[in-house]
Every structure is written in structure tokens, then in C-alpha cells.
Design a protein around this motif. Structure first.
Motif, mmCIF file in Angstrom:
data_model
loop_
_atom_site.group_PDB
_atom_site.id
_atom_site.type_symbol
_atom_site.label_atom_id
_atom_site.label_comp_id
_atom_site.label_asym_id
_atom_site.label_seq_id
_atom_site.Cartn_x
_atom_site.Cartn_y
_atom_site.Cartn_z
ATOM 1 N N ALA A 182 14.561 6.844 -6.420
ATOM 2 C CA ALA A 182 15.036 5.913 -5.386
ATOM 3 C C ALA A 182 16.046 6.575 -4.450
ATOM 4 O O ALA A 182 16.217 6.133 -3.320
ATOM 5 C CB ALA A 182 15.642 4.675 -6.041
ATOM 6 N N ASP A 183 16.695 7.640 -4.905
ATOM 7 C CA ASP A 183 17.680 8.327 -4.071
ATOM 8 C C ASP A 183 17.078 9.446 -3.228
ATOM 9 O O ASP A 183 17.797 10.134 -2.503
ATOM 10 C CB ASP A 183 18.801 8.891 -4.947
ATOM 11 C CG ASP A 183 18.297 9.936 -5.928
ATOM 12 O OD1 ASP A 183 17.119 9.852 -6.352
ATOM 13 O OD2 ASP A 183 19.078 10.836 -6.292
ATOM 14 N N ALA B 106 0.826 -1.204 0.000
ATOM 15 C CA ALA B 106 0.000 0.000 0.000
ATOM 16 C C ALA B 106 0.861 1.256 0.000
ATOM 17 O O ALA B 106 0.469 2.291 -0.493
ATOM 18 C CB ALA B 106 -0.942 0.001 1.191
ATOM 19 N N ALA B 107 2.051 1.163 0.550
ATOM 20 C CA ALA B 107 2.996 2.282 0.526
ATOM 21 C C ALA B 107 4.371 1.722 0.240
ATOM 22 O O ALA B 107 4.704 0.625 0.652
ATOM 23 C CB ALA B 107 3.005 3.025 1.861
ATOM 24 N N SER B 108 5.156 2.474 -0.487
ATOM 25 C CA SER B 108 6.531 2.065 -0.704
ATOM 26 C C SER B 108 7.418 3.219 -0.299
ATOM 27 O O SER B 108 7.045 4.373 -0.410
ATOM 28 C CB SER B 108 6.763 1.685 -2.166
ATOM 29 O OG SER B 108 6.523 2.788 -3.010
ATOM 30 N N ARG B 109 8.574 2.900 0.203
ATOM 31 C CA ARG B 109 9.491 3.953 0.624
ATOM 32 C C ARG B 109 10.736 3.857 -0.223
ATOM 33 O O ARG B 109 11.046 2.821 -0.795
ATOM 34 C CB ARG B 109 9.832 3.834 2.108
ATOM 35 C CG ARG B 109 10.590 2.582 2.466
ATOM 36 C CD ARG B 109 10.900 2.554 3.963
ATOM 37 N NE ARG B 109 11.355 1.254 4.329
ATOM 38 C CZ ARG B 109 12.615 0.837 4.212
ATOM 39 N NH1 ARG B 109 13.525 1.633 3.723
ATOM 40 N NH2 ARG B 109 12.961 -0.379 4.572
ATOM 41 N N ILE C 137 13.243 18.906 -9.459
ATOM 42 C CA ILE C 137 13.925 20.174 -9.181
ATOM 43 C C ILE C 137 13.180 20.993 -8.132
ATOM 44 O O ILE C 137 13.803 21.754 -7.409
ATOM 45 C CB ILE C 137 14.177 21.015 -10.458
ATOM 46 C CG1 ILE C 137 12.877 21.330 -11.190
ATOM 47 C CG2 ILE C 137 15.176 20.345 -11.361
ATOM 48 C CD1 ILE C 137 13.044 22.322 -12.341
ATOM 49 N N TYR C 138 11.873 20.827 -8.020
ATOM 50 C CA TYR C 138 11.106 21.521 -6.984
ATOM 51 C C TYR C 138 11.445 20.932 -5.611
ATOM 52 O O TYR C 138 11.622 21.658 -4.635
ATOM 53 C CB TYR C 138 9.608 21.412 -7.204
ATOM 54 C CG TYR C 138 9.089 21.919 -8.534
ATOM 55 C CD1 TYR C 138 9.825 22.787 -9.343
ATOM 56 C CD2 TYR C 138 7.844 21.516 -8.990
ATOM 57 C CE1 TYR C 138 9.329 23.231 -10.553
ATOM 58 C CE2 TYR C 138 7.338 21.967 -10.198
ATOM 59 C CZ TYR C 138 8.080 22.824 -10.980
ATOM 60 O OH TYR C 138 7.580 23.259 -12.169
ATOM 61 N N ARG C 139 11.509 19.593 -5.550
ATOM 62 C CA ARG C 139 11.852 18.943 -4.278
ATOM 63 C C ARG C 139 13.286 19.283 -3.882
ATOM 64 O O ARG C 139 13.585 19.529 -2.712
ATOM 65 C CB ARG C 139 11.617 17.437 -4.387
ATOM 66 C CG ARG C 139 10.140 17.109 -4.622
ATOM 67 C CD ARG C 139 9.850 15.635 -4.588
ATOM 68 N NE ARG C 139 10.471 14.841 -5.635
ATOM 69 C CZ ARG C 139 9.954 14.634 -6.847
ATOM 70 N NH1 ARG C 139 8.802 15.176 -7.193
ATOM 71 N NH2 ARG C 139 10.587 13.863 -7.725
ATOM 72 N N ASP C 140 14.179 19.318 -4.874
ATOM 73 C CA ASP C 140 15.566 19.703 -4.601
ATOM 74 C C ASP C 140 15.629 21.125 -4.053
ATOM 75 O O ASP C 140 16.403 21.420 -3.131
ATOM 76 C CB ASP C 140 16.418 19.607 -5.863
ATOM 77 C CG ASP C 140 16.702 18.177 -6.288
ATOM 78 O OD1 ASP C 140 16.493 17.238 -5.485
ATOM 79 O OD2 ASP C 140 17.133 17.988 -7.450
ATOM 80 N N PHE D 38 9.439 13.266 1.804
ATOM 81 C CA PHE D 38 8.327 13.554 0.906
ATOM 82 C C PHE D 38 7.371 12.376 0.929
ATOM 83 O O PHE D 38 7.791 11.231 0.743
ATOM 84 C CB PHE D 38 8.836 13.819 -0.513
ATOM 85 C CG PHE D 38 9.565 15.130 -0.628
ATOM 86 C CD1 PHE D 38 8.908 16.266 -1.054
ATOM 87 C CD2 PHE D 38 10.900 15.234 -0.276
ATOM 88 C CE1 PHE D 38 9.571 17.484 -1.128
ATOM 89 C CE2 PHE D 38 11.572 16.440 -0.349
ATOM 90 C CZ PHE D 38 10.903 17.571 -0.778
ATOM 91 N N VAL D 39 6.105 12.658 1.182
ATOM 92 C CA VAL D 39 5.063 11.630 1.182
ATOM 93 C C VAL D 39 4.227 11.875 -0.067
ATOM 94 O O VAL D 39 3.451 12.840 -0.125
ATOM 95 C CB VAL D 39 4.194 11.690 2.458
ATOM 96 C CG1 VAL D 39 3.100 10.622 2.402
ATOM 97 C CG2 VAL D 39 5.057 11.503 3.701
#
Length: 180
Positions: free
Chosen positions: A151-152, A4-7, A97-100, A112-113
Motif C-alpha cells: 500500500a505504500d 478492474a484495477a486498483s491503485r 527489494i527489487y522494486r526498491d 509500478f503497473v
């Protein structure tokens, strides 16, 4: 996604700063508020940090440009950087680039979820909500812009096509796994 969720990446410590991300209508506010209550933290809606010009553009059905987003993303990062307690903020954060940019401004770990759902699920939710400036007409541009967390990146992806309690449980389990 096998669960249901992956990290993605684990640093071994429960992060104190979270961005609840995804396309408009995915449930950032509902999930963010409920998750903050479970974690004993606070939730803020990143939409409240948009300049009025951004809100006007989106209300008119005009997608934002990167130039429109940079000051807003800086405000999101500044809000998290000033956090003294566990803090969650809703922010689409659609591109890497926004998350960075947010991570750069915060200069501390940010989890980040990603609330992931199908176009049909999101459209149904957008059509059902009232008094929100983002029209369903911009949904396709949101999906076109979305870059899934890599993944990073310290990120959890959860399927939103399930009841809120199950979404929260999936996130909490993924967070616990980052501790092991």
C-alpha cells in the motif's frame, strides 16, 4: 480487488517512469507497448537488458538468484533514470527489494503497473507464445517469488483476464485517479 484495477499511493502527479511488472507471460510487452502509445511515451523490454548468462540460465529452466538479478535491476533503473520523456519498461520486479532497488537507482518517482493473473491464465499464455527464452516450467518459481506491491508503493494492480483494451482502460482510469 474491487475494480478492474486498483491503485496504491497517489502523489498527485502523473509519473513519467513506469515499470510494467508481473510474472513471465502476464503480458508486459503487449500492455507496455500499447500503454506507451496511449501515453505518448516509449516502451522498452527489460528482457533485452539481461546479461547472456541470465538468459542461458532461464532458457535451461534454472531460476535466477538475487545475485543474478542485481546487475539487471540496476540496468533497468539506469534506463529509467536517463529517460527524458514518458518511459515504460517491462521488468518482472517480483520482490519488494527489487522494486526498491529500481527506485533507488532511478532516484525519482516510478509507478509500478502490476499485471495480475491466475496461474492458469498465465500458463495458457506461456504455452501459446513462441520464441521466448522463459519456459513454462519456471512459472511456479515466479509465483513463489512474487510479492504483491504494498500500500505504500506507487503501484497499480490490474487484472489481466480481460481484453487488452479493457486492461489499458483500467490502467488509465487508475492513473487519472492519482491526479485527483
Amino acid at each position: 480487488m474491487s475494480t478492474a484495477a486498483s491503485r496504491h499511493r497517489s502523489d498527485g502527479a502523473l509519473p513519467r517512469r513506469f515499470v510494467i511488472m508481473g510474472v513471465s507471460g502476464c503480458g508486459k510487452s503487449s500492455v507496455g507497448s500499447a500503454l506507451a502509445a496511449r501515453l505518448g511515451g516509449i516502451y522498452a523490454d527489460g528482457d533485452d537488458l539481461h546479461p547472456s548468462a541470465n538468459v542461458a540460465k532461464m532458457s535451461a529452466g534454472i531460476p535466477l538468484t538475487d545475485a543474478d538479478r542485481w546487475p539487471w535491476l540496476d540496468k533497468v533503473g539506469q534506463y529509467l533514470a536517463l529517460a527524458q520523456d514518458t518511459t515504460l519498461i517491462g521488468c518482472s520486479a517480483l520482490k519488494r527489494i527489487y522494486r526498491d532497488r529500481i527506485r533507488e537507482v532511478v532516484d525519482a518517482p516510478v509507478c509500478f503497473v502490476h499485471l495480475a493473473g491466475t496461474r492458469q491464465t498465465i500458463l495458457r499464455r506461456m504455452q501459446a507464445r513462441r520464441d521466448h527464452f522463459m519456459p513454462p516450467a519456471l512459472l511456479d518459481s515466479q509465483f513463489a517469488t512474487l510479492e504483491l506491491p504494498g500500500a505504500d508503493e506507487q503501484a497499480i494492480t490490474v487484472d489481466i483476464d480481460q481484453p487488452l483494451d479493457q486492461v489499458l482502460a483500467a490502467i488509465l482510469i487508475a492513473l487519472e485517479e492519482t491526479q485527483s
